[in-house]
Design an enzyme around this catalytic site. Structure first.
Site, PDB file in Angstrom:
ATOM      1  N   CYS B  50       0.823  -1.214   0.000  1.00  0.00           N
ATOM      2  CA  CYS B  50       0.000   0.000   0.000  1.00  0.00           C
ATOM      3  C   CYS B  50       0.854   1.261   0.000  1.00  0.00           C
ATOM      4  O   CYS B  50       0.344   2.358  -0.210  1.00  0.00           O
ATOM      5  CB  CYS B  50      -0.908   0.044   1.220  1.00  0.00           C
ATOM      6  SG  CYS B  50      -1.805  -1.464   1.487  1.00  0.00           S
ATOM      7  N   CYS B  77       5.778   7.935   2.982  1.00  0.00           N
ATOM      8  CA  CYS B  77       6.065   9.303   2.570  1.00  0.00           C
ATOM      9  C   CYS B  77       6.327  10.184   3.788  1.00  0.00           C
ATOM     10  O   CYS B  77       6.289   9.723   4.926  1.00  0.00           O
ATOM     11  CB  CYS B  77       4.904   9.842   1.751  1.00  0.00           C
ATOM     12  SG  CYS B  77       3.363   9.839   2.667  1.00  0.00           S
ATOM     13  N   CYS B 124      -4.410   7.789   4.228  1.00  0.00           N
ATOM     14  CA  CYS B 124      -3.491   6.707   3.888  1.00  0.00           C
ATOM     15  C   CYS B 124      -2.243   6.709   4.738  1.00  0.00           C
ATOM     16  O   CYS B 124      -1.668   5.665   4.998  1.00  0.00           O
ATOM     17  CB  CYS B 124      -3.130   6.779   2.415  1.00  0.00           C
ATOM     18  SG  CYS B 124      -2.419   8.345   1.968  1.00  0.00           S
TER      19      CYS B 124
END
Lengths: 395, 147
Positions: B50, B77, B124
């Site tokens: 993911c 990230c 996310c």
């Protein structure tokens, strides 16, 4: 005053405007502001500059001046090519073939055609991102009117066999006009031959922003017998195919940029390829488990696209940014739609690696020292992110 | 390489808040050496497929039932890294967070302390609280076995 050092390694995103190109453009912002459509002296002077720009481009492409249509961008050229030919020729068929690694300017135009009732078929590519010419020919039906395959991929740098496709296609077609062949050459310009005589394409898109020219200007080569519907309507400029007062300073800049880059193409391609090979070797030393995406040989000489296991692309880009180095990633986290790059999906790349991709694209000013600096900084960034990653420890 | 003089329009418009930026560039409480570390509970959330994955290691003061240490490692990230770092600060500051509360720490609370996140990053990348909850549950199970 403190100065900052920076290293731009994202020439596939856009290139800086070359000072010589800018110098050619300047008079047309200032004194020579006439409209090429006007009859009086300043208008005639503008018209002359427009014609001269068109002729200079035609001589690079080896085509007729009338086969060059100026547009507002590479995206607009792609849109005009795809929408314009499909709509103008729909009485001959409704089937369109495009490669699955096309730029979004082509992909989204094709999606629009699907909404208009056309049938679009996506040509698969192999693990290197390459189409297979026989596979393409096998997909052609009596109603196929257009095939679009990019000259070189903007992400992974793979160079598609356009010339081979065109030759096989002309053999396949015999004396029929369809299917037409379009290629997006935005990334190829400056590194690959652009002569349409050799490439044998019917339509070809290009723009200024990848060739050290201005952004906001593009061109579409259209072989003179190809029927095209405009997508912008108005004052009938560009043979009625692209209305709107011609953006003369940008058109002059585009032609200067194209002539300039073509004159040094072979030397520059060789120089950059050597640097790229050096960089690749050094990268393999510091990140032995990295994966090179795209074709090993048949790729743009300035392109490196790698996947680095265990770390994520946006983090790499931002840490490099902090060190004054600018590169890009195909990671989903860095894109607006949070979707991983369709090119990485098309080459069926390992899902574990899709989030850690990095595109490094060299340019005219890139030196060996730059490569060494980049290697040093990237090595630090990779070490740092891996020391923070849960994937590098046993859990 | 080129030298550019700083200009008045020096790039300040970062995608993330200054707090996220600070925690991304200077993450707190990372577990650099997991081999020597003995945790009372370990939790994992997300997956590399993911694009975001976190592992959290906690130490607990059994008398007071508070988290004394919260170490972590994150794949993802800048907001994934920044938010895990912020979470580790939140559960260990002021003498440590009571485990019952730590299990209920919300992504909203983490995002608020970060000074906000871009909308598309919200769902996310903020997964640290899940890893923390699993670490606390792991601690509770380990503890039940021991005593």
């Amino acid at each position: 005053m403190k100065t900052t050092t920076y290293l731009y390694l994202d020439h596939a995103a856009t290139t800086p405007l070359h000072p010589e190109v800018m110098a050619c453009m300047m008079p047309y912002f200032d004194g020579a502001y006439g409209n090429p459509s006007s009859m009086y002296e300043p208008g005639r002077r503008a018209k002359n500059a427009l014609n001269e720009s068109r002729e200079r481009i035609a001589s690079v492409l080896g085509c007729l001046p009338g086969e060059v249509i100026f547009t507002g961008s590479g995206t607009e050229s792609d849109n005009l090519a795809i929408l314009g030919t499909a709509r103008a020729n729909k009485k001959f068929g409704n089937h369109i073939l495009i490669s699955s690694v096309e730029h979004k300017a082509v992909l989204e135009s094709a999606r629009q055609l699907e909404r208009e009732g056309f049938i679009v078929e996506y040509i698969p590519v192999d693990a290197c991102g390459m189409i297979d010419v026989d596979d393409v020919l096998g997909r052609i039906t009596d109603s196929t009117i257009l095939i679009s395959v990019m000259y070189a991929n903007n992400e992974i740098g793979t160079v598609e066999p356009i010339k081979e496709l065109a030759e096989a296609l002309s053999h396949h077609k015999g004396r029929k006009q369809f299917p037409l062949l379009h290629t997006d050459a935005c990334q190829a310009a400056g590194y690959l031959p652009l002569g349409v005589e050799g490439l044998k394409v019917d339509l070809m898109s290009m723009n200024g922003s990848k060739i050290y020219g201005p952004k906001g200007v593009g061109l579409l080569y259209r072989q003179k017998e190809v029927n095209l519907d405009p997508i912008i309507f108005g004052g009938e400029q560009e043979q009625g195919l692209r209305s709107g007062t011609e953006n003369l300073p940008y058109i002059v800049g585009l032609s200067e940029a194209l002539v300039r880059i073509e004159s040094k193409r072979q030397n520059e391609a060789d120089r950059v390829r050597k640097l790229r090979e050096y960089l690749l070797e050094e990268l393999q030393k510091i990140i032995p488990d990295m994966v090179l995406n795209g074709h090993r040989e048949k790729r743009l000489p300035n392109n490196i696209h790698i996947s680095i296991p265990y770390i994520e692309g946006e983090s790499i880009v931002l840490l490099l940014d902090n060190a004054g180095i600018y590169v890009s990633t195909g990671s989903a986290c860095s894109s607006n739609d949070l979707q991983v790059s369709h090119v990485l999906v098309a080459i069926n790349q390992d899902e574990m690696l899709r989030h850690g991709s990095l595109r490094i694209s060299l340019g005219e000013t890139t030196s060996k020292e730059d490569c060494d600096y980049f290697i040093g900084e990237l090595s630090r960034v990779v070490k740092r992110l891996r020391s923070m990653s849960p994937l590098t420890v046993s859990l | 390489m080129k030298n550019i003089p700083p200009t008045s329009c020096d790039v300040q418009n970062w995608l993330y808040s200054d707090i996220v930026k600070d925690h991304f560039f200077n993450p707190r409480n990372i577990l650099l050496d997991d081999k020597e570390y003995v945790a009372d509970g370990i939790g994992i959330s997300g997956s590399p497929l993911c694009g975001d994955m976190m592992a959290v290691w906690i130490k607990v003061d059994r008398e007071k039932n508070v988290i004394t240490e919260c170490k972590w490692r994150t794949f993802g990230c800048a907001s994934a890294i920044g938010s895990t770092s912020m979470m580790s600060v939140m559960v260990t500051e002021d003498g440590g967070m009571v485990i019952a509360r730590a299990k209920r720490i919300s992504p909203e609370a983490i995002v608020e302390r970060l000074g906000g996140l871009p909308d598309r990053k919200y769902h996310c990348s903020v997964l640290g609280h899940e890893a923390l909850r699993k670490a606390v549950e792991d601690y509770e199970q380990n503890n039940a076995r021991k005593y």
